[in-house]
Design a protein around this motif. Sequence first.
Motif, mmCIF file in Angstrom:
data_model
loop_
_atom_site.group_PDB
_atom_site.id
_atom_site.type_symbol
_atom_site.label_atom_id
_atom_site.label_comp_id
_atom_site.label_asym_id
_atom_site.label_seq_id
_atom_site.Cartn_x
_atom_site.Cartn_y
_atom_site.Cartn_z
ATOM 1 N N VAL A 11 1.690 -0.795 -10.565
ATOM 2 C CA VAL A 11 2.967 -1.372 -10.971
ATOM 3 C C VAL A 11 4.034 -0.987 -9.949
ATOM 4 C CG1 VAL A 11 4.723 -1.469 -12.788
ATOM 5 C CG2 VAL A 11 2.307 -1.128 -13.396
ATOM 6 N N ILE A 12 4.818 -1.967 -9.530
ATOM 7 C CA ILE A 12 6.026 -1.705 -8.747
ATOM 8 C C ILE A 12 7.219 -1.824 -9.683
ATOM 9 C CG2 ILE A 12 7.566 -2.581 -6.939
ATOM 10 C CD1 ILE A 12 5.076 -3.629 -5.488
ATOM 11 N N VAL A 13 8.080 -0.822 -9.686
ATOM 12 C CA VAL A 13 9.311 -0.874 -10.478
ATOM 13 C C VAL A 13 10.480 -0.640 -9.539
ATOM 14 C CG1 VAL A 13 10.603 0.028 -12.435
ATOM 15 C CG2 VAL A 13 8.094 0.082 -12.479
ATOM 16 N N THR A 14 11.392 -1.612 -9.457
ATOM 17 C CA THR A 14 12.576 -1.441 -8.617
ATOM 18 C C THR A 14 13.729 -0.880 -9.436
ATOM 19 O OG1 THR A 14 13.546 -3.645 -8.951
ATOM 20 C CG2 THR A 14 11.808 -3.441 -7.280
ATOM 21 N N GLY A 15 14.638 -0.241 -8.734
ATOM 22 C CA GLY A 15 15.748 0.404 -9.429
ATOM 23 C C GLY A 15 15.281 1.529 -10.322
ATOM 24 N N ALA A 16 14.228 2.230 -9.901
ATOM 25 C CA ALA A 16 13.559 3.197 -10.773
ATOM 26 C C ALA A 16 14.022 4.629 -10.554
ATOM 27 C CB ALA A 16 12.039 3.105 -10.588
ATOM 28 N N ALA A 17 15.132 4.798 -9.840
ATOM 29 C CA ALA A 17 15.682 6.136 -9.681
ATOM 30 C C ALA A 17 16.496 6.563 -10.894
ATOM 31 C CB ALA A 17 16.556 6.213 -8.433
ATOM 32 N N SER A 18 16.883 5.596 -11.726
ATOM 33 C CA SER A 18 17.722 5.910 -12.875
ATOM 34 C C SER A 18 17.662 4.769 -13.881
ATOM 35 C CB SER A 18 19.185 6.122 -12.434
ATOM 36 O OG SER A 18 19.703 4.932 -11.849
ATOM 37 N N GLY A 94 19.607 -3.773 -9.885
ATOM 38 C CA GLY A 94 20.760 -4.663 -9.927
ATOM 39 C C GLY A 94 22.056 -3.890 -9.942
ATOM 40 N N ILE A 95 23.145 -4.609 -9.689
ATOM 41 C CA ILE A 95 24.474 -4.015 -9.756
ATOM 42 C C ILE A 95 25.380 -4.895 -10.602
ATOM 43 C CG2 ILE A 95 24.299 -2.837 -7.536
ATOM 44 C CD1 ILE A 95 26.092 -5.133 -6.404
ATOM 45 N N MET A 96 26.452 -4.301 -11.092
ATOM 46 C CA MET A 96 27.456 -5.022 -11.866
ATOM 47 C C MET A 96 28.512 -5.569 -10.914
ATOM 48 S SD MET A 96 27.924 -5.885 -14.925
ATOM 49 C CE MET A 96 29.184 -6.678 -15.882
ATOM 50 N N ASP A 97 29.342 -6.497 -11.399
ATOM 51 C CA ASP A 97 30.488 -6.950 -10.613
ATOM 52 C C ASP A 97 31.763 -6.336 -11.177
ATOM 53 O OD1 ASP A 97 31.005 -8.374 -12.923
ATOM 54 O OD2 ASP A 97 30.759 -10.361 -12.029
ATOM 55 N N SER A 98 32.895 -6.820 -10.729
ATOM 56 C CA SER A 98 34.181 -6.268 -11.160
ATOM 57 C C SER A 98 34.737 -6.989 -12.376
ATOM 58 C CB SER A 98 35.192 -6.357 -10.016
ATOM 59 O OG SER A 98 35.463 -7.719 -9.710
ATOM 60 N N MET A 99 33.927 -7.807 -13.026
ATOM 61 C CA MET A 99 34.344 -8.629 -14.166
ATOM 62 C C MET A 99 35.378 -9.681 -13.764
ATOM 63 S SD MET A 99 32.740 -7.646 -16.964
ATOM 64 C CE MET A 99 31.890 -6.248 -17.701
ATOM 65 N N ALA A 100 35.477 -9.973 -12.472
ATOM 66 C CA ALA A 100 36.498 -10.892 -11.981
ATOM 67 C C ALA A 100 36.191 -12.333 -12.365
ATOM 68 C CB ALA A 100 36.618 -10.782 -10.461
ATOM 69 N N MET A 114 25.031 -11.196 -5.316
ATOM 70 C CA MET A 114 23.941 -12.164 -5.175
ATOM 71 C C MET A 114 22.771 -11.588 -4.374
ATOM 72 S SD MET A 114 24.386 -14.920 -6.794
ATOM 73 C CE MET A 114 25.711 -15.698 -7.702
ATOM 74 N N ARG A 115 23.096 -10.848 -3.343
ATOM 75 C CA ARG A 115 22.050 -10.286 -2.486
ATOM 76 C C ARG A 115 21.170 -9.301 -3.244
ATOM 77 N NH1 ARG A 115 22.387 -5.661 0.467
ATOM 78 N NH2 ARG A 115 24.648 -5.594 0.235
ATOM 79 N N ILE A 116 21.786 -8.458 -4.045
ATOM 80 C CA ILE A 116 21.029 -7.423 -4.742
ATOM 81 C C ILE A 116 20.407 -7.954 -6.035
ATOM 82 C CG2 ILE A 116 21.230 -5.191 -5.918
ATOM 83 C CD1 ILE A 116 23.388 -4.484 -3.830
ATOM 84 N N ILE A 195 25.064 1.683 -14.242
ATOM 85 C CA ILE A 195 25.149 0.510 -13.368
ATOM 86 C C ILE A 195 26.547 0.333 -12.798
ATOM 87 C CG2 ILE A 195 25.597 -1.086 -15.281
ATOM 88 C CD1 ILE A 195 23.962 -3.178 -13.691
ATOM 89 N N LEU A 196 27.591 0.656 -13.572
ATOM 90 C CA LEU A 196 28.945 0.510 -13.052
ATOM 91 C C LEU A 196 29.189 1.429 -11.863
ATOM 92 C CD1 LEU A 196 31.189 0.149 -16.228
ATOM 93 C CD2 LEU A 196 30.827 -1.551 -14.446
#
Length: 277
Positions: A11-18, A94-100, A114-116, A195-196
């Motif tokens: 299994v590959i899991v990304t974002g798996a540091a936290s 993934g990452i969050m945006d600024s809610m803009a 978009m890239r991430i 994530i924030l």
Amino acid sequence: MNSTRFEARSVIVTGAASGIGRAAALLFAEEGAKVLVADLNQDGAEETVKTIKAAGGNAVSVAGDLSDPQVVNEVVTTALQSFGSLDVLVNNAGIMDSMAALADVDDAEWERVMRINLTAPFLLTRAALPHMLSAGHGTIVFTASEAGLRGSAAGAAYTASKHGVVGLVKSLAVMYRKQGIRATAIAPGGTQTNILAHSLGAEPDKMSALMNTLVQPQDDAEGAPLGPTVLRDILATNSGRQSTPEEQAAALVFLASDAAVQINGVVLPVDDGWSAV
């Protein structure tokens, strides 16, 4: 290791540091999987691997930006060389945006989100698919979002990226089901992760301003950003109880398991009923 649900599977899991990724990596390992931990945060990825190994599991890590094709190739190659196969891919990072609101999103924020959130899982899925197709089976699980189901859970960039993830899931399910490939996603509601802290380049002033806007009283200060101002009351009213990363991981691992063998192209809300409102 008490369960063998994923014995002999890699299994590959990304974002798996936290967060959800780490919880999923630990659960996969607990259930017998060999786990490749991928994350931009090298120390966190290595800590996840160390935890898995301390419990008797098998894990390796690759650190890097998953929107970089070279890092993507390293992840897939390392999984194959270390484990001999690639059975499950979890596109969780993934990452969050600024809610803009859309008019307030600058080019840098749009491109980074978009890239991430969308390009990286596309690249990794594309790299993994030939190996899964050659084996005649494979399971791909994405972490989408409540923001992939509606327009009132995040800013324009994050919402668009997660709608794109939902589109990838559905396209994969249609195109590859006859080749033994399943694609699904969880759509988390509010979850207790950091994530924030990883968003907007982790700039403390922007994060502080965003959180202050989201929790400020009803009478908004003049000039308050439109996105958070509009979303604040909607989120407070409808979003339900925040989940833990472990609760999200349990749903994710279920979708990757043989218990979900007939589930394909589904985006499963894990949101305390938010999507039913």
